[in-house]
Enzyme design. Structure first.
Site, PDB file in Angstrom:
ATOM      1  N   GLY A 189     118.438 -37.162  87.733  1.00 49.76           N
ATOM      2  CA  GLY A 189     119.182 -36.916  86.505  1.00 49.76           C
ATOM      3  C   GLY A 189     119.459 -35.465  86.180  1.00 49.76           C
ATOM      4  O   GLY A 189     119.592 -35.110  85.004  1.00 49.76           O
ATOM      5  N   ASN A 248     122.260 -33.821  86.856  1.00 46.30           N
ATOM      6  CA  ASN A 248     123.614 -33.756  86.281  1.00 46.30           C
ATOM      7  C   ASN A 248     123.628 -34.310  84.861  1.00 46.30           C
ATOM      8  O   ASN A 248     124.318 -33.786  83.985  1.00 46.30           O
ATOM      9  CB  ASN A 248     124.605 -34.501  87.172  1.00 46.30           C
ATOM     10  CG  ASN A 248     125.067 -33.650  88.331  1.00 46.30           C
ATOM     11  OD1 ASN A 248     125.806 -32.684  88.148  1.00 46.30           O
ATOM     12  ND2 ASN A 248     124.596 -33.979  89.526  1.00 46.30           N
ATOM     13  N   ARG A 280     125.930 -59.105  91.549  1.00 44.88           N
ATOM     14  CA  ARG A 280     126.472 -57.841  91.070  1.00 44.88           C
ATOM     15  C   ARG A 280     127.200 -58.045  89.742  1.00 44.88           C
ATOM     16  O   ARG A 280     127.102 -57.230  88.823  1.00 44.88           O
ATOM     17  CB  ARG A 280     127.470 -57.314  92.102  1.00 44.88           C
ATOM     18  CG  ARG A 280     127.073 -55.995  92.701  1.00 44.88           C
ATOM     19  CD  ARG A 280     128.033 -55.585  93.807  1.00 44.88           C
ATOM     20  NE  ARG A 280     127.298 -55.339  95.023  1.00 44.88           N
ATOM     21  CZ  ARG A 280     126.560 -54.256  95.247  1.00 44.88           C
ATOM     22  NH1 ARG A 280     126.467 -53.309  94.348  1.00 44.88           N
ATOM     23  NH2 ARG A 280     125.905 -54.107  96.368  1.00 44.88           N
ATOM     24  N   ARG A 336     124.416 -47.581  92.683  1.00 48.55           N
ATOM     25  CA  ARG A 336     124.877 -48.959  92.901  1.00 48.55           C
ATOM     26  C   ARG A 336     126.385 -48.946  93.112  1.00 48.55           C
ATOM     27  O   ARG A 336     127.110 -48.268  92.360  1.00 48.55           O
ATOM     28  CB  ARG A 336     124.590 -49.853  91.686  1.00 48.55           C
ATOM     29  CG  ARG A 336     123.159 -50.081  91.366  1.00 48.55           C
ATOM     30  CD  ARG A 336     122.379 -50.751  92.455  1.00 48.55           C
ATOM     31  NE  ARG A 336     122.747 -52.151  92.688  1.00 48.55           N
ATOM     32  CZ  ARG A 336     122.322 -52.852  93.739  1.00 48.55           C
ATOM     33  NH1 ARG A 336     121.570 -52.281  94.654  1.00 48.55           N
ATOM     34  NH2 ARG A 336     122.676 -54.111  93.883  1.00 48.55           N
ATOM     35  N   HIS A 368     130.661 -36.186  92.965  1.00 50.08           N
ATOM     36  CA  HIS A 368     130.348 -36.393  94.383  1.00 50.08           C
ATOM     37  C   HIS A 368     130.089 -35.035  95.030  1.00 50.08           C
ATOM     38  O   HIS A 368     130.870 -34.095  94.818  1.00 50.08           O
ATOM     39  CB  HIS A 368     131.520 -37.102  95.074  1.00 50.08           C
ATOM     40  CG  HIS A 368     131.257 -37.367  96.519  1.00 50.08           C
ATOM     41  ND1 HIS A 368     130.406 -38.374  96.948  1.00 50.08           N
ATOM     42  CD2 HIS A 368     131.696 -36.739  97.646  1.00 50.08           C
ATOM     43  CE1 HIS A 368     130.343 -38.350  98.272  1.00 50.08           C
ATOM     44  NE2 HIS A 368     131.114 -37.369  98.718  1.00 50.08           N
ATOM     45  N   ASP A 409     134.235 -43.204  96.410  1.00 47.17           N
ATOM     46  CA  ASP A 409     134.510 -41.768  96.486  1.00 47.17           C
ATOM     47  C   ASP A 409     136.004 -41.472  96.590  1.00 47.17           C
ATOM     48  O   ASP A 409     136.430 -40.548  97.276  1.00 47.17           O
ATOM     49  CB  ASP A 409     133.729 -41.116  97.640  1.00 47.17           C
ATOM     50  CG  ASP A 409     132.233 -41.286  97.449  1.00 47.17           C
ATOM     51  OD1 ASP A 409     131.779 -41.323  96.293  1.00 47.17           O
ATOM     52  OD2 ASP A 409     131.517 -41.399  98.455  1.00 47.17           O
ATOM     53  N   GLU A 463     127.659 -28.330  90.722  1.00 44.80           N
ATOM     54  CA  GLU A 463     127.842 -29.630  90.064  1.00 44.80           C
ATOM     55  C   GLU A 463     127.544 -29.513  88.567  1.00 44.80           C
ATOM     56  O   GLU A 463     128.261 -30.056  87.721  1.00 44.80           O
ATOM     57  CB  GLU A 463     126.912 -30.682  90.676  1.00 44.80           C
ATOM     58  CG  GLU A 463     127.238 -31.044  92.106  1.00 44.80           C
ATOM     59  CD  GLU A 463     126.329 -32.145  92.638  1.00 44.80           C
ATOM     60  OE1 GLU A 463     125.994 -33.078  91.894  1.00 44.80           O
ATOM     61  OE2 GLU A 463     125.946 -32.058  93.819  1.00 44.80           O
TER      62      GLU A 463
HETATM   63  C1  GRF Z   1     124.155 -35.386  92.964  1.00 44.32           C
HETATM   64  O1  GRF Z   1     124.218 -34.578  94.107  1.00 44.32           O
HETATM   65  C2  GRF Z   1     125.466 -36.103  92.756  1.00 44.32           C
HETATM   66  O2  GRF Z   1     126.569 -35.367  93.168  1.00 44.32           O
HETATM   67  C3  GRF Z   1     125.292 -37.314  93.629  1.00 44.32           C
HETATM   68  O3  GRF Z   1     123.944 -37.681  93.493  1.00 44.32           O
HETATM   69  C4  GRF Z   1     123.187 -36.539  93.131  1.00 44.32           C
HETATM   70  C5  GRF Z   1     122.479 -36.880  91.855  1.00 44.32           C
HETATM   71  O4  GRF Z   1     121.599 -35.866  91.449  1.00 44.32           O
HETATM   72  N1  GRF Z   1     126.234 -38.343  93.252  1.00 44.32           N
HETATM   73  P1  GRF Z   1     121.028 -35.871  89.966  1.00 44.32           P
HETATM   74  O5  GRF Z   1     120.362 -37.230  89.754  1.00 44.32           O
HETATM   75  O6  GRF Z   1     122.166 -35.649  89.031  1.00 44.32           O
HETATM   76  O7  GRF Z   1     120.023 -34.759  89.930  1.00 44.32           O
END
Ligand code: GRF
Length: 213
Positions: free
Chosen positions: A11, A13, A64, A90, A108, A144, A173
């Protein structure tokens, strides 16, 4: 703009988005952090900041579709207008993605359309690219894929391994995800003919060249 964040793990991001949204001037508020994994470390981090959290454990559902119906209910209860996938591991059905068309975004860790899927830093090192990076995009049924909102490029260093490269990309990111959400919440990013147009964007005029000389 009421925003929900879907996570499965660390988590970081999500934290970047929560930090941005803690600023009263930021145009989005985080109404819910939802994880499909009960033990996701990001859940405690969000709860510690007073953000509502919820676990919808995919293992508790037969299909799902049933899992996603529970997610949809939770998003509706939270009044979510925008959904951010942030390390959400998922695959989502076409039905879910279409229901949230242009209101569901993903980050991504590559410069899409290069290096889709997993292990993007290993893929970049194997390809020998000099520039790597990350992408925030609107989600489409194909994995993606989808209109690109923001990207950041970072140099690949000769002594990089996947971890050092991942760290450099991750820092980028954390900058572009809050930026992309801000552009959407301000109504400045819109999809036209499957490309994103951004109003009043500051566009750098200089190339990032690696090696520099
Ligand atoms: C990040 O590198 C994101 O780009 C990818 O999964 C990773 C998640 O990292 N989709 P976090 O859980 O946000 O630390």
């Amino acid at each position: 703009m009421k925003t929900a964040i879907l996570i499965s793990g660390r988590g970081s991001n999500m934290e970047a988005l929560l930090t941005a949204a803690a600023d009263p001037d930021y145009p989005a508020g985080i109404a819910l952090v939802l994880s499909n994994r009960p033990g996701a470390p990001g859940l405690d981090k969000a709860a510690a900041r007073g953000i509502p959290t919820l676990v919808v454990d995919h293992k508790q559902y037969d299909s799902r579709e049933a899992f996603e119906a529970a997610v949809t209910d939770a998003l509706a209860d939270a009044g979510a207008e925008l959904v951010c996938l942030a390390g959400f591991m998922r695959l989502l059905t076409d039905g879910f993605v279409e229901r949230w068309r242009d209101r569901l975004i993903n980050i991504h860790p590559s410069l899409l359309p290069a290096f889709r899927g997993l292990h993007t830093h290993e893929q970049a090192l194997a390809a020998g690219v000099r520039l790597h990076g990350c992408t925030v995009h609107f989600t489409r049924p194909a994995m993606d894929e989808g209109p690109i909102i923001a990207q950041a490029a970072v140099p690949v260093h000769p002594d990089d391994d996947a971890d050092t490269l991942a760290d450099r990309v991750l820092a980028a990111e954390h900058r572009i995800y809050p930026l992309a959400v801000r552009l959407i919440a301000e109504g400045r990013a819109r999809v036209e003919n499957e490309r994103v147009l951004v109003d009043d964007a500051a566009i750098p005029q200089t190339p990032l060249i690696n090696p520099a000389g």
